[in-house]
Every structure is written in C-alpha cells, then in structure tokens.
Design a protein around this motif. Structure first.
Motif, PDB file in Angstrom:
ATOM      1  N   ALA A 147       0.837  -1.206   0.000  1.00 35.37           N
ATOM      2  CA  ALA A 147       0.000   0.000   0.000  1.00 35.37           C
ATOM      3  C   ALA A 147       0.870   1.255   0.000  1.00 35.37           C
ATOM      4  CB  ALA A 147      -0.915  -0.006   1.213  1.00 35.37           C
ATOM      5  N   ALA A 148       1.920   1.262   0.801  1.00 33.67           N
ATOM      6  CA  ALA A 148       2.827   2.415   0.833  1.00 33.67           C
ATOM      7  C   ALA A 148       3.493   2.615  -0.517  1.00 33.67           C
ATOM      8  CB  ALA A 148       3.879   2.209   1.924  1.00 33.67           C
ATOM      9  N   TRP A 149       3.808   1.528  -1.188  1.00 31.79           N
ATOM     10  CA  TRP A 149       4.439   1.617  -2.511  1.00 31.79           C
ATOM     11  C   TRP A 149       3.487   2.260  -3.520  1.00 31.79           C
ATOM     12  CZ3 TRP A 149       5.954  -3.116  -6.016  1.00 31.79           C
ATOM     13  CH2 TRP A 149       6.894  -2.697  -6.959  1.00 31.79           C
ATOM     14  N   VAL A 150       2.213   1.873  -3.475  1.00 30.88           N
ATOM     15  CA  VAL A 150       1.217   2.480  -4.369  1.00 30.88           C
ATOM     16  C   VAL A 150       1.121   3.980  -4.105  1.00 30.88           C
ATOM     17  CG1 VAL A 150      -1.246   2.594  -4.921  1.00 30.88           C
ATOM     18  CG2 VAL A 150      -0.126   0.369  -4.672  1.00 30.88           C
ATOM     19  N   LEU A 151       1.023   4.365  -2.848  1.00 33.19           N
ATOM     20  CA  LEU A 151       0.880   5.779  -2.495  1.00 33.19           C
ATOM     21  C   LEU A 151       2.099   6.587  -2.919  1.00 33.19           C
ATOM     22  CD1 LEU A 151      -0.646   5.301   1.071  1.00 33.19           C
ATOM     23  CD2 LEU A 151      -1.862   6.060  -0.988  1.00 33.19           C
ATOM     24  N   GLY A 152       3.282   6.042  -2.676  1.00 29.52           N
ATOM     25  CA  GLY A 152       4.504   6.748  -3.056  1.00 29.52           C
ATOM     26  C   GLY A 152       4.650   6.898  -4.549  1.00 29.52           C
ATOM     27  N   THR A 153       4.284   5.860  -5.291  1.00 28.85           N
ATOM     28  CA  THR A 153       4.359   5.918  -6.754  1.00 28.85           C
ATOM     29  C   THR A 153       3.421   6.986  -7.295  1.00 28.85           C
ATOM     30  OG1 THR A 153       4.938   3.571  -6.897  1.00 28.85           O
ATOM     31  CG2 THR A 153       4.038   4.601  -8.877  1.00 28.85           C
ATOM     32  N   ALA A 154       2.209   7.029  -6.769  1.00 28.59           N
ATOM     33  CA  ALA A 154       1.228   8.004  -7.248  1.00 28.59           C
ATOM     34  C   ALA A 154       1.659   9.435  -6.963  1.00 28.59           C
ATOM     35  CB  ALA A 154      -0.128   7.730  -6.606  1.00 28.59           C
ATOM     36  N   ALA A 155       2.342   9.647  -5.848  1.00 28.37           N
ATOM     37  CA  ALA A 155       2.682  11.006  -5.416  1.00 28.37           C
ATOM     38  C   ALA A 155       3.916  11.572  -6.097  1.00 28.37           C
ATOM     39  CB  ALA A 155       2.889  11.033  -3.901  1.00 28.37           C
ATOM     40  N   GLN A 156       4.640  10.774  -6.854  1.00 26.58           N
ATOM     41  CA  GLN A 156       5.907  11.223  -7.417  1.00 26.58           C
ATOM     42  C   GLN A 156       5.737  12.456  -8.303  1.00 26.58           C
ATOM     43  OE1 GLN A 156       8.934   8.039  -8.653  1.00 26.58           O
ATOM     44  NE2 GLN A 156       6.982   7.018  -8.940  1.00 26.58           N
ATOM     45  N   ASN A 157       6.348  13.544  -7.877  1.00 25.98           N
ATOM     46  CA  ASN A 157       6.463  14.747  -8.718  1.00 25.98           C
ATOM     47  C   ASN A 157       5.119  15.225  -9.269  1.00 25.98           C
ATOM     48  OD1 ASN A 157       9.336  14.611  -8.482  1.00 25.98           O
ATOM     49  ND2 ASN A 157       9.329  13.015 -10.040  1.00 25.98           N
ATOM     50  N   VAL A 188       8.737  -2.838   5.185  1.00 24.63           N
ATOM     51  CA  VAL A 188       7.645  -1.907   5.471  1.00 24.63           C
ATOM     52  C   VAL A 188       8.204  -0.525   5.787  1.00 24.63           C
ATOM     53  CG1 VAL A 188       5.762  -1.359   7.061  1.00 24.63           C
ATOM     54  CG2 VAL A 188       6.074  -3.705   6.258  1.00 24.63           C
ATOM     55  N   ARG A 189       9.228  -0.460   6.592  1.00 23.29           N
ATOM     56  CA  ARG A 189       9.818   0.834   6.948  1.00 23.29           C
ATOM     57  C   ARG A 189      10.378   1.533   5.714  1.00 23.29           C
ATOM     58  NH1 ARG A 189      14.012   0.731  11.487  1.00 23.29           N
ATOM     59  NH2 ARG A 189      13.409   2.926  11.606  1.00 23.29           N
ATOM     60  N   ALA A 190      11.027   0.764   4.848  1.00 18.78           N
ATOM     61  CA  ALA A 190      11.614   1.352   3.639  1.00 18.78           C
ATOM     62  C   ALA A 190      10.526   1.888   2.699  1.00 18.78           C
ATOM     63  CB  ALA A 190      12.470   0.315   2.914  1.00 18.78           C
ATOM     64  N   LYS A 191       9.455   1.125   2.503  1.00 20.21           N
ATOM     65  CA  LYS A 191       8.378   1.580   1.619  1.00 20.21           C
ATOM     66  C   LYS A 191       7.641   2.771   2.232  1.00 20.21           C
ATOM     67  CE  LYS A 191       8.405  -1.274  -1.962  1.00 20.21           C
ATOM     68  NZ  LYS A 191       9.571  -2.103  -1.681  1.00 20.21           N
ATOM     69  N   ALA A 192       7.476   2.771   3.547  1.00 21.79           N
ATOM     70  CA  ALA A 192       6.824   3.911   4.198  1.00 21.79           C
ATOM     71  C   ALA A 192       7.672   5.172   4.042  1.00 21.79           C
ATOM     72  CB  ALA A 192       6.593   3.605   5.679  1.00 21.79           C
ATOM     73  N   LEU A 193       8.985   5.028   4.172  1.00 23.42           N
ATOM     74  CA  LEU A 193       9.871   6.178   3.990  1.00 23.42           C
ATOM     75  C   LEU A 193       9.848   6.657   2.540  1.00 23.42           C
ATOM     76  CD1 LEU A 193      11.954   8.123   5.152  1.00 23.42           C
ATOM     77  CD2 LEU A 193      13.723   6.425   4.652  1.00 23.42           C
ATOM     78  N   TYR A 194       9.796   5.713   1.613  1.00 24.48           N
ATOM     79  CA  TYR A 194       9.704   6.070   0.192  1.00 24.48           C
ATOM     80  C   TYR A 194       8.464   6.913  -0.074  1.00 24.48           C
ATOM     81  CZ  TYR A 194       8.217   5.225  -4.658  1.00 24.48           C
ATOM     82  OH  TYR A 194       7.748   5.371  -5.929  1.00 24.48           O
ATOM     83  N   ALA A 195       7.319   6.469   0.445  1.00 24.16           N
ATOM     84  CA  ALA A 195       6.067   7.195   0.218  1.00 24.16           C
ATOM     85  C   ALA A 195       6.084   8.550   0.909  1.00 24.16           C
ATOM     86  CB  ALA A 195       4.884   6.362   0.712  1.00 24.16           C
ATOM     87  N   ALA A 196       6.576   8.593   2.149  1.00 26.95           N
ATOM     88  CA  ALA A 196       6.642   9.858   2.880  1.00 26.95           C
ATOM     89  C   ALA A 196       7.551  10.849   2.163  1.00 26.95           C
ATOM     90  CB  ALA A 196       7.121   9.623   4.306  1.00 26.95           C
ATOM     91  N   SER A 197       8.633  10.370   1.597  1.00 25.07           N
ATOM     92  CA  SER A 197       9.550  11.233   0.851  1.00 25.07           C
ATOM     93  C   SER A 197       8.875  11.789  -0.398  1.00 25.07           C
ATOM     94  CB  SER A 197      10.804  10.455   0.453  1.00 25.07           C
ATOM     95  OG  SER A 197      11.499   9.971   1.588  1.00 25.07           O
ATOM     96  N   ALA A 198       8.134  10.938  -1.113  1.00 22.52           N
ATOM     97  CA  ALA A 198       7.451  11.377  -2.330  1.00 22.52           C
ATOM     98  C   ALA A 198       6.402  12.440  -2.019  1.00 22.52           C
ATOM     99  CB  ALA A 198       6.806  10.178  -3.021  1.00 22.52           C
ATOM    100  N   ARG A 201       8.282  15.960  -1.432  1.00 24.48           N
ATOM    101  CA  ARG A 201       9.259  16.474  -2.392  1.00 24.48           C
ATOM    102  C   ARG A 201       8.706  17.741  -3.065  1.00 24.48           C
ATOM    103  NH1 ARG A 201       9.939  12.049  -5.221  1.00 24.48           N
ATOM    104  NH2 ARG A 201      11.470  11.279  -3.724  1.00 24.48           N
ATOM    105  N   SER A 202       9.354  18.866  -2.800  1.00 27.85           N
ATOM    106  CA  SER A 202       8.918  20.174  -3.338  1.00 27.85           C
ATOM    107  C   SER A 202       7.476  20.487  -2.938  1.00 27.85           C
ATOM    108  CB  SER A 202       9.055  20.211  -4.871  1.00 27.85           C
ATOM    109  OG  SER A 202      10.385  19.971  -5.262  1.00 27.85           O
TER     110      SER A 202
END
Length: 257
Positions: A147-157, A188-198, A201-202
């Motif tokens: 789920a975190a991966w989906v959210l992070g992918t959608a939020a990119q830029n 899980v921690r890595a994917k959550a950080l990925y999504a939070a970062s996305a 970003r800006s």
C-alpha cells in the motif's frame, strides 16, 4: 495522456486503437469497394513548379477490415479505470476469498497502473486512495508495504496528488510516519519512507505533516539505530538533508519578504 518513465505498456492498446480509428475515419469508403484513396491532397492538378503530385496512398478493402478488427479488439479490452478498480478490489479482498499472495499481486498491478499520472488522477477522482490508505493498517506487513508503494508511486512529482494524499479527506502521512517509526519489517519501513519522501518532495504541506507526525525524530532514530551502510539509514540521511535544505530556503524567503 502523460506517462511517467517506466509506466506499464497498458497505454499501447489505446494508442493502436486511436491510430486505427483515425484511418477508418478518413477513409470515405464502402468496405466492399476494391480500394480507397485517402484525400491527402486537395487537388490532383500539377503543383506550382510544374511537377506532377505524388500518387495518393490507398487503403484496400482488406486493410480496412483489418483495421476495424483491431478497433473491435481494443473495444473488448477493459479500460484503465476498470483495471485499477479490479486491482483495488482484489487488494482489499472485498469478497473475502483471496489469499495474501493474490492480494499482493493486485497491489503490484495497481502500483504499475498509477505510474501513469493520468491513471493516478483518475483513481484520485474516484476516491481510490482513501481505500489504499486502509491497507496501511493491515495485519499483514507485506500488504502494508504494498500500500505504501502504491501511495509513493502516485505522489511522485505531482503536486495535485501530493495535496490530495495530504488532505484531511485522505491524510496518509500519519500512517506512513507510524509505519516508519514502529514497523518491525525493514521492507515496510523502507516503503513507508519512500512514500513519505514522495509526498513532501517540493511540497511544503507534506513536509509540515511529516514533521507533525514525528517523522524528523524517526529519521534521527533511524540514523542512530540502523547499520552504517544500510539503505534505510542512507535514505533517512538523504531525506533529513533535504528537509534541512528546504527549511533553510524557507527562512531565506521569509527574510527577503
């Protein structure tokens, strides 16, 4: 439609269909006719320089039927929104009939689909990301990571999607920060950080929400607790540096005003 790098090949059928429909639209013809000349030139008279114009291209009846067959085949394919809805329903296991592997496969399919900006915006308009958010609280860690991966992918830029995911209606940042702080699974921690970062970003609202959710303290804890060469530690350090740089930039802008 705008497509991010690495987006799925699902966009190709719609392109093929568009091309085939265009040919059909410009071919003023009876499909049983022997051949059809496309009106690419307004006149068959000689050009101004005295040379004869090139011959008009033709579409034979057989080729027209082939193109119509392609169009019919494209009509039979599910559209992108249908595919996302089916993938999300499977990930949520709305029928209570799927195991974790099938649900993970559905999340992966959804993640690939939302790599396309327009698909992600369509899912946003349909309220789908609020349902994805619910999986951050799933008992199965792999579903949380998916789920975190989906959210992070959608939020990119994409500012519109970042704002939507940070809105009161969806509000995914607290759940992501919680997983980053507390999850036992490194994935899980890595994917959550990925999504939070996305999400930040800006995007100043995303940064503020991350800070309010205790994300900065979690980053510091990760720097202290992770092995020196771990990917999670390096990503935490990168995000912390980005946050400090953004804060410094905001201070400079405030001083100039």
């Amino acid at each position: 439609r705008h497509q991010r790098e690495g987006a799925p090949q699902a966009m190709l059928p719609s392109l093929v269909r568009l091309v085939s429909l265009t040919f059909l639209a410009i071919a003023f013809c009876d499909p049983d006719a022997h051949q059809v000349a496309l009106p690419l030139s307004a006149s068959s008279s000689s050009a101004d320089d005295g040379t004869a114009p090139p011959p008009l291209p033709v579409l034979t009846a057989e080729r027209i039927r082939e193109l119509r067959g392609v169009s019919d085949a494209m009509d039979a394919l599910p559209d992108q929104m249908e595919q996302m809805r089916e993938a999300l329903d499977a990930a949520l296991d709305v029928n209570r009939s799927l195991g974790v592997p099938d649900r993970l496969e559905a999340l992966e399919a959804l993640q690939e689909l939302v790599e396309d900006v327009d698909n992600a915006r369509d899912l946003m308009a349909a309220g789908g990301f609020a349902e994805v958010k619910g999986l951050l609280a799933a008992e199965e860690p792999r579903l949380q990571a998916g789920a975190a991966w989906v959210l992070g992918t959608a939020a990119q830029n994409d500012e519109a999607l970042q704002s939507h995911l940070c809105s009161a209606e969806v509000d995914v940042m607290p759940g992501l920060a919680r997983l980053f702080r507390e999850a036992a699974s490194a994935e899980v921690r890595a994917k959550a950080l990925y999504a939070a970062s996305a999400l930040q970003r800006s995007h100043s609202l995303g940064r503020r929400q991350f800070e309010l959710a205790g994300g900065v303290h979690a980053l510091v804890d990760a720097l202290a607790g992770e092995a020196a060469a771990s990917k999670l530690r390096l990503k935490s350090l990168t995000l912390l540096a980005d946050l400090l740089a953004a804060a410094a930039g905001e201070e400079e802008e405030a001083e100039e005003e």
